[in-house]
Design a protein around this motif. Structure first.
Motif, PDB file in Angstrom:
ATOM      1  N   GLN A 127       8.644   4.285   3.096  1.00 32.44           N
ATOM      2  CA  GLN A 127       9.364   4.282   4.371  1.00 32.44           C
ATOM      3  C   GLN A 127       8.445   3.856   5.514  1.00 32.44           C
ATOM      4  OE1 GLN A 127      12.407   4.350   4.608  1.00 32.44           O
ATOM      5  NE2 GLN A 127      12.935   4.779   6.732  1.00 32.44           N
ATOM      6  N   PHE A 128       7.158   4.198   5.386  1.00 33.97           N
ATOM      7  CA  PHE A 128       6.187   3.748   6.376  1.00 33.97           C
ATOM      8  C   PHE A 128       6.137   2.223   6.391  1.00 33.97           C
ATOM      9  CE2 PHE A 128       2.014   2.235   7.605  1.00 33.97           C
ATOM     10  CZ  PHE A 128       1.725   2.956   8.752  1.00 33.97           C
ATOM     11  N   GLU A 129       6.138   1.603   5.188  1.00 28.66           N
ATOM     12  CA  GLU A 129       6.121   0.149   5.096  1.00 28.66           C
ATOM     13  C   GLU A 129       7.379  -0.456   5.723  1.00 28.66           C
ATOM     14  OE1 GLU A 129       3.831  -1.137   1.159  1.00 28.66           O
ATOM     15  OE2 GLU A 129       5.536   0.149   0.732  1.00 28.66           O
ATOM     16  N   VAL A 130       8.537   0.189   5.432  1.00 24.56           N
ATOM     17  CA  VAL A 130       9.803  -0.327   5.963  1.00 24.56           C
ATOM     18  C   VAL A 130       9.826  -0.230   7.484  1.00 24.56           C
ATOM     19  CG1 VAL A 130      12.303   0.076   6.065  1.00 24.56           C
ATOM     20  CG2 VAL A 130      11.093   0.189   3.868  1.00 24.56           C
ATOM     21  N   LEU A 131       9.415   0.908   8.028  1.00 21.36           N
ATOM     22  CA  LEU A 131       9.505   1.147   9.462  1.00 21.36           C
ATOM     23  C   LEU A 131       8.517   0.306  10.264  1.00 21.36           C
ATOM     24  CD1 LEU A 131       9.942   5.034   9.551  1.00 21.36           C
ATOM     25  CD2 LEU A 131      11.687   3.299   9.998  1.00 21.36           C
ATOM     26  N   THR A 132       7.310   0.174   9.740  1.00 19.22           N
ATOM     27  CA  THR A 132       6.260  -0.499  10.512  1.00 19.22           C
ATOM     28  C   THR A 132       6.140  -1.973  10.177  1.00 19.22           C
ATOM     29  OG1 THR A 132       4.525  -0.022   8.876  1.00 19.22           O
ATOM     30  CG2 THR A 132       4.941   1.637  10.606  1.00 19.22           C
ATOM     31  N   GLY A 133       6.639  -2.362   8.989  1.00 19.71           N
ATOM     32  CA  GLY A 133       6.466  -3.744   8.568  1.00 19.71           C
ATOM     33  C   GLY A 133       5.069  -4.014   8.045  1.00 19.71           C
ATOM     34  N   ILE A 134       4.302  -2.948   7.790  1.00 21.74           N
ATOM     35  CA  ILE A 134       2.915  -3.078   7.302  1.00 21.74           C
ATOM     36  C   ILE A 134       2.876  -2.595   5.850  1.00 21.74           C
ATOM     37  CG2 ILE A 134       0.514  -2.380   7.634  1.00 21.74           C
ATOM     38  CD1 ILE A 134       1.263  -1.781  10.560  1.00 21.74           C
ATOM     39  N   LEU A 135       2.374  -3.439   4.946  1.00 20.55           N
ATOM     40  CA  LEU A 135       2.329  -3.092   3.538  1.00 20.55           C
ATOM     41  C   LEU A 135       1.230  -2.071   3.258  1.00 20.55           C
ATOM     42  CD1 LEU A 135       2.724  -6.661   1.980  1.00 20.55           C
ATOM     43  CD2 LEU A 135       4.500  -4.929   2.339  1.00 20.55           C
ATOM     44  N   ARG A 136       1.465  -1.308   2.201  1.00 21.19           N
ATOM     45  CA  ARG A 136       0.469  -0.298   1.795  1.00 21.19           C
ATOM     46  C   ARG A 136      -0.870  -0.950   1.515  1.00 21.19           C
ATOM     47  NH1 ARG A 136      -1.365   1.819  -3.033  1.00 21.19           N
ATOM     48  NH2 ARG A 136      -2.013   4.035  -2.916  1.00 21.19           N
ATOM     49  N   SER A 137      -0.810  -2.108   0.904  1.00 17.97           N
ATOM     50  CA  SER A 137      -2.069  -2.786   0.549  1.00 17.97           C
ATOM     51  C   SER A 137      -2.870  -3.199   1.788  1.00 17.97           C
ATOM     52  CB  SER A 137      -1.770  -4.025  -0.307  1.00 17.97           C
ATOM     53  OG  SER A 137      -0.913  -4.926   0.411  1.00 17.97           O
ATOM     54  N   GLU A 138      -2.196  -3.277   2.932  1.00 16.46           N
ATOM     55  CA  GLU A 138      -2.875  -3.672   4.165  1.00 16.46           C
ATOM     56  C   GLU A 138      -3.433  -2.474   4.931  1.00 16.46           C
ATOM     57  OE1 GLU A 138       0.349  -5.612   6.103  1.00 16.46           O
ATOM     58  OE2 GLU A 138       0.004  -7.551   5.141  1.00 16.46           O
ATOM     59  N   THR A 139      -3.198  -1.277   4.386  1.00 23.60           N
ATOM     60  CA  THR A 139      -3.612  -0.075   5.119  1.00 23.60           C
ATOM     61  C   THR A 139      -4.694   0.732   4.411  1.00 23.60           C
ATOM     62  OG1 THR A 139      -1.883   1.288   4.091  1.00 23.60           O
ATOM     63  CG2 THR A 139      -1.317   0.130   6.131  1.00 23.60           C
ATOM     64  N   ILE A 140      -4.563   0.888   3.105  1.00 22.27           N
ATOM     65  CA  ILE A 140      -5.433   1.823   2.395  1.00 22.27           C
ATOM     66  C   ILE A 140      -6.911   1.473   2.603  1.00 22.27           C
ATOM     67  CG2 ILE A 140      -6.014   2.827   0.145  1.00 22.27           C
ATOM     68  CD1 ILE A 140      -3.236   3.524   1.340  1.00 22.27           C
ATOM     69  N   GLU A 141      -7.687   2.533   2.959  1.00 22.45           N
ATOM     70  CA  GLU A 141      -9.128   2.484   3.218  1.00 22.45           C
ATOM     71  C   GLU A 141      -9.481   1.743   4.505  1.00 22.45           C
ATOM     72  OE1 GLU A 141     -11.368   1.239  -0.128  1.00 22.45           O
ATOM     73  OE2 GLU A 141     -10.622   2.839  -1.422  1.00 22.45           O
ATOM     74  N   LYS A 142      -8.461   1.301   5.247  1.00 26.52           N
ATOM     75  CA  LYS A 142      -8.738   0.712   6.562  1.00 26.52           C
ATOM     76  C   LYS A 142      -8.501   1.750   7.632  1.00 26.52           C
ATOM     77  CE  LYS A 142      -7.617  -4.015   5.192  1.00 26.52           C
ATOM     78  NZ  LYS A 142      -6.776  -5.209   5.449  1.00 26.52           N
ATOM     79  N   THR A 143      -9.039   1.505   8.814  1.00 27.34           N
ATOM     80  CA  THR A 143      -8.926   2.503   9.878  1.00 27.34           C
ATOM     81  C   THR A 143      -7.693   2.239  10.744  1.00 27.34           C
ATOM     82  OG1 THR A 143     -10.196   1.285  11.513  1.00 27.34           O
ATOM     83  CG2 THR A 143     -11.433   2.670   9.962  1.00 27.34           C
ATOM     84  N   LEU A 144      -7.368   3.259  11.529  1.00 28.77           N
ATOM     85  CA  LEU A 144      -6.221   3.157  12.431  1.00 28.77           C
ATOM     86  C   LEU A 144      -6.386   1.999  13.394  1.00 28.77           C
ATOM     87  CD1 LEU A 144      -3.578   4.695  13.157  1.00 28.77           C
ATOM     88  CD2 LEU A 144      -4.912   5.957  14.843  1.00 28.77           C
ATOM     89  N   LYS A 145      -7.595   1.843  13.929  1.00 27.22           N
ATOM     90  CA  LYS A 145      -7.827   0.758  14.885  1.00 27.22           C
ATOM     91  C   LYS A 145      -7.697  -0.607  14.214  1.00 27.22           C
ATOM     92  CE  LYS A 145     -10.863   3.014  18.269  1.00 27.22           C
ATOM     93  NZ  LYS A 145     -12.177   2.960  18.940  1.00 27.22           N
ATOM     94  N   GLN A 146      -8.167  -0.708  12.967  1.00 24.90           N
ATOM     95  CA  GLN A 146      -8.114  -1.986  12.268  1.00 24.90           C
ATOM     96  C   GLN A 146      -6.684  -2.398  11.927  1.00 24.90           C
ATOM     97  OE1 GLN A 146     -10.650  -0.963   8.959  1.00 24.90           O
ATOM     98  NE2 GLN A 146     -12.430  -2.020   9.829  1.00 24.90           N
ATOM     99  N   VAL A 147      -5.882  -1.451  11.470  1.00 22.72           N
ATOM    100  CA  VAL A 147      -4.531  -1.768  11.001  1.00 22.72           C
ATOM    101  C   VAL A 147      -3.558  -1.965  12.158  1.00 22.72           C
ATOM    102  CG1 VAL A 147      -2.550  -0.901   9.696  1.00 22.72           C
ATOM    103  CG2 VAL A 147      -4.877  -0.617   8.796  1.00 22.72           C
ATOM    104  N   LEU A 148      -3.604  -1.075  13.124  1.00 20.54           N
ATOM    105  CA  LEU A 148      -2.617  -1.107  14.197  1.00 20.54           C
ATOM    106  C   LEU A 148      -3.113  -1.769  15.469  1.00 20.54           C
ATOM    107  CD1 LEU A 148      -1.024   2.434  13.808  1.00 20.54           C
ATOM    108  CD2 LEU A 148      -0.301   0.268  12.824  1.00 20.54           C
ATOM    109  N   ASN A 149      -4.353  -2.242  15.437  1.00 22.61           N
ATOM    110  CA  ASN A 149      -4.905  -2.923  16.616  1.00 22.61           C
ATOM    111  C   ASN A 149      -4.702  -2.071  17.868  1.00 22.61           C
ATOM    112  OD1 ASN A 149      -6.164  -4.987  18.040  1.00 22.61           O
ATOM    113  ND2 ASN A 149      -4.208  -6.001  18.504  1.00 22.61           N
ATOM    114  N   VAL A 150      -5.047  -0.803  17.746  1.00 24.43           N
ATOM    115  CA  VAL A 150      -4.807   0.165  18.822  1.00 24.43           C
ATOM    116  C   VAL A 150      -5.699  -0.161  20.006  1.00 24.43           C
ATOM    117  CG1 VAL A 150      -4.825   2.589  19.458  1.00 24.43           C
ATOM    118  CG2 VAL A 150      -4.191   1.903  17.139  1.00 24.43           C
ATOM    119  N   SER A 151      -5.094  -0.221  21.204  1.00 23.16           N
ATOM    120  CA  SER A 151      -5.880  -0.465  22.414  1.00 23.16           C
ATOM    121  C   SER A 151      -6.652   0.788  22.793  1.00 23.16           C
ATOM    122  CB  SER A 151      -4.941  -0.856  23.571  1.00 23.16           C
ATOM    123  OG  SER A 151      -4.098   0.228  23.914  1.00 23.16           O
ATOM    124  N   ASP A 152      -7.642   0.621  23.638  1.00 22.48           N
ATOM    125  CA  ASP A 152      -8.463   1.768  24.044  1.00 22.48           C
ATOM    126  C   ASP A 152      -7.626   2.861  24.701  1.00 22.48           C
ATOM    127  OD1 ASP A 152     -10.706   0.606  23.044  1.00 22.48           O
ATOM    128  OD2 ASP A 152     -11.373  -0.250  24.966  1.00 22.48           O
TER     129      ASP A 152
END
Length: 423
Positions: A46-71
Motif C-alpha cells: 500500500q505504501f508503494e501504491v500511495l506514494t508511487g515509490i517501489l519497495r526496491s527503491e526504498t530498502i536500505e536507503k534513507t528518508l532524505k535520499q528516497v523522498l528528497n526531503v527539504s531541510d
C-alpha cells in the motif's frame, strides 16, 4: 542491520492487507549518538501504491535520499519523530506525486520507528478549495448571503456589511425580510419558492441600517450544504444602472439642451390630445414659434450664446403655461405649445401674448444684453385641421406670415387664408 525476521518489520501478508501505507525505519545516529536520518527497512504494498515509490527503491536507503526531503520539512519530521511516548501525527506532502498524507509514527524501540501513511489528498484539496471559496466570498464585489428556509441569514460577506451598514453579527441576527423594502413583501413567498425549485433573478429594493433604500438585482437559488438546505442570494447594487436607465428614458422624451419635451414626445402628446378631444368634443390650439434673428445671435455672439437664449426662452415660456398645457422643442429655434381646452379664440390670444412677454424678458450673456423676440403661428383643432401633421403645417404657415410682417407678432391660420392679428 537488523535481521529480516524481526517481528516489527517482517514483510508478511498482514502488512500488505493494511489500508494504510506501512514503513519501518532504522534510526541512524551521528558520532554524538543523535538521530541524523532514518533508513528504510521495510514497506508494504500500500505504501508503494500511495506514494508511487517501489519497495526496491526504498530498502536500505534513507528518508532524505528516497523522498528528497527539504531541510525545512526534515526539521519538522525530525522534531515530530523525536517524541518518545505515544503516537505522533503530522501532515506530509510527497513532492514527487504532490499527494498529501496524515502520518502516524511511534517508536517500538530505541532503534526503529514505524510509520503509517493515510492519504488525505482529497480532504486537503477540499480544505484548500474552501479557503479559496472563502477568499472569493469575502472579496466579491456583490453582496452574498446564505439564508435558511425560514429566511434567517446564516452567513454574509464583507460587501454585505458595507452595503447594509451592519456588522456581521448584526446581519446574522436578521432575516432576509428585514432588509427587503416593504414594497417587496407581497412577492416574497413566490420568489423564494422559485429560488428553491429552479432559481430566480429579480429586481427590487433593499434597506440599509439608516433606513435608506437602494435598487438591487437578486439571483437566488437553493443549495444543499452540511447545514441542510439553504438559499444563496447574490445581490447586486444596481443604483448606477437605474440612474443610466432613467437618463436614457429621460433623453427619449426630453430635449437635452432645454429640458423640455423633444419633437417625438410632443407629437405623441398632440396625437393623444386629438383622441381625447374627439371623445370629449373639446378644442385645442397649436402654437408654433421661433426666435427672431436667431442666426444673427449665433453669428454675432457665438453658438454658446444661442444655447443660452434657447434655454432662456424655454424656461420663461414654460412658467406661463397651465399644468395641462405642453411645450416642446421641434428642433433648432422652433418651439411648439399645445394649449388644451380652448373655449374661444381669445383664450389662445391671451396665452400667445403671455408667451411673447415671457420670451422678451431681459437676458445677458457675458455682460452683454441680448434682445429676444419671437414670431408665432396658431392653428386650431378641429376647425383648421384634424391630424397632427396638418396642425403643425398650418401653424408653421401662420408663423411665417408673422415673421415676414416684421417679427415679434403672431398669426392665426384660417381655412380662408392666414389671418394676421398683431403683437
Amino acid at each position: 542491520m537488523l535481521e529480516k525476521t524481526n517481528k516489527f518489520f517482517c514483510y508478511e501478508n498482514i502488512y500488505d492487507a493494511m489500508l494504510e501505507g506501512y514503513a519501518l525505519f532504522a534510526i541512524l545516529r551521528d558520532e554524538n549518538n543523535q538521530p541524523c536520518d532514518y533508513q528504510f527497512l521495510e514497506v508494504n504494498k500500500q505504501f508503494e501504491v500511495l506514494t508511487g515509490i517501489l519497495r526496491s527503491e526504498t530498502i536500505e536507503k534513507t528518508l532524505k535520499q528516497v523522498l528528497n526531503v527539504s531541510d525545512e520539512n526534515w526539521v519538522n519530521i525530525h522534531n515530530s519523530l523525536q517524541k518518545e511516548e505515544g503516537i505522533v501525527q503530522f501532515e506530509y506532502c510527497f513532492e514527487i506525486s504532490n499527494r498529501y498524507f496524515q502520518v502516524s509514527a511511534f517508536h517500538p524501540s530505541n532503534e526503529t520507528v514505524i510509520t503509517l501513511f493515510l492519504e488525505t489528498t482529497a480532504q486537503k484539496k477540499t480544505e484548500e478549495a474552501l479557503k479559496i471559496h472563502r477568499i472569493l466570498f469575502e472579496n466579491a464585489q456583490d453582496i452574498i448571503l446564505y439564508i435558511n428556509l425560514e429566511g434567517q441569514i446564516v452567513d454574509s460577506n464583507q460587501r454585505a456589511q458595507e452595503k447594509y451598514g451592519y456588522t456581521k453579527e448584526q446581519l446574522l441576527s436578521k432575516k432576509i425580510q428585514d432588509i427587503r423594502h416593504p414594497s417587496m413583501i407581497a412577492d416574497y413567498k413566490e420568489q423564494m419558492q422559485q429560488a428553491e425549485i429552479k432559481g430566480i433573478v429579480f429586481e427590487g429594493l433593499h434597506v440599509r441600517s439608516d433606513g435608506s433604500s437602494f435598487p438591487v438585482e437578486v439571483s437566488a437559488r437553493g443549495v444543499n450544504t452540511e447545514q441542510g438546505p439553504l438559499r444563496i442570494h447574490i445581490i447586486r447594487d444596481i443604483t448606477k444602472r437605474k440612474e443610466q436607465e432613467a437618463k436614457i428614458t429621460w433623453l427619449a422624451r426630453y430635449d437635452a439642451l432645454t429640458s423640455i419635451q423633444n419633437r417625438g414626445s410632443l407629437i405623441m402628446q398632440l396625437e393623444q390630445e386629438i383622441q381625447r378631444s374627439v371623445r370629449n368634443g373639446a378644442q385645442f390650439a397649436v402654437m408654433l414659434f421661433d426666435i427672431d434673428r436667431f442666426k444673427y445671435i449665433n453669428d454675432h455672439y457665438g453658438h454658446e450664446a444661442g444655447d443660452v437664449v434657447l434655454r432662456h426662452v424655454a424656461t420663461k415660456v414654460q412658467k406661463v403655461l397651465r399644468a395641462t398645457d405642453q411645450i416642446g422643442r421641434l428642433g433648432g429655434d422652433e418651439f411648439v405649445v399645445l394649449q388644451t381646452d380652448v373655449k374661444e379664440l381669445d383664450d389662445a390670444i391671451q396665452l400667445v401674448k403671455r408667451i411673447h412677454t415671457a420670451a422678451a424678458e431681459p437676458i445677458t450673456y457675458n455682460g452683454t444684453p441680448i434682445s429676444v423676440s419671437i414670431s408665432a403661428g396658431i392653428s386650431q383643432f378641429p376647425g383648421d385641421a384634424k391630424d397632427t401633421d396638418s396642425l403643425l403645417f398650418r401653424a408653421d404657415k401662420a408663423m411665417y406670415v408673422a415673421k415676414n410682417s416684421g417679427g415679434g407678432g403672431y398669426s392665426f391660420f384660417t381655412l380662408g387664408g392666414i389671418s394676421f392679428i398683431g403683437n
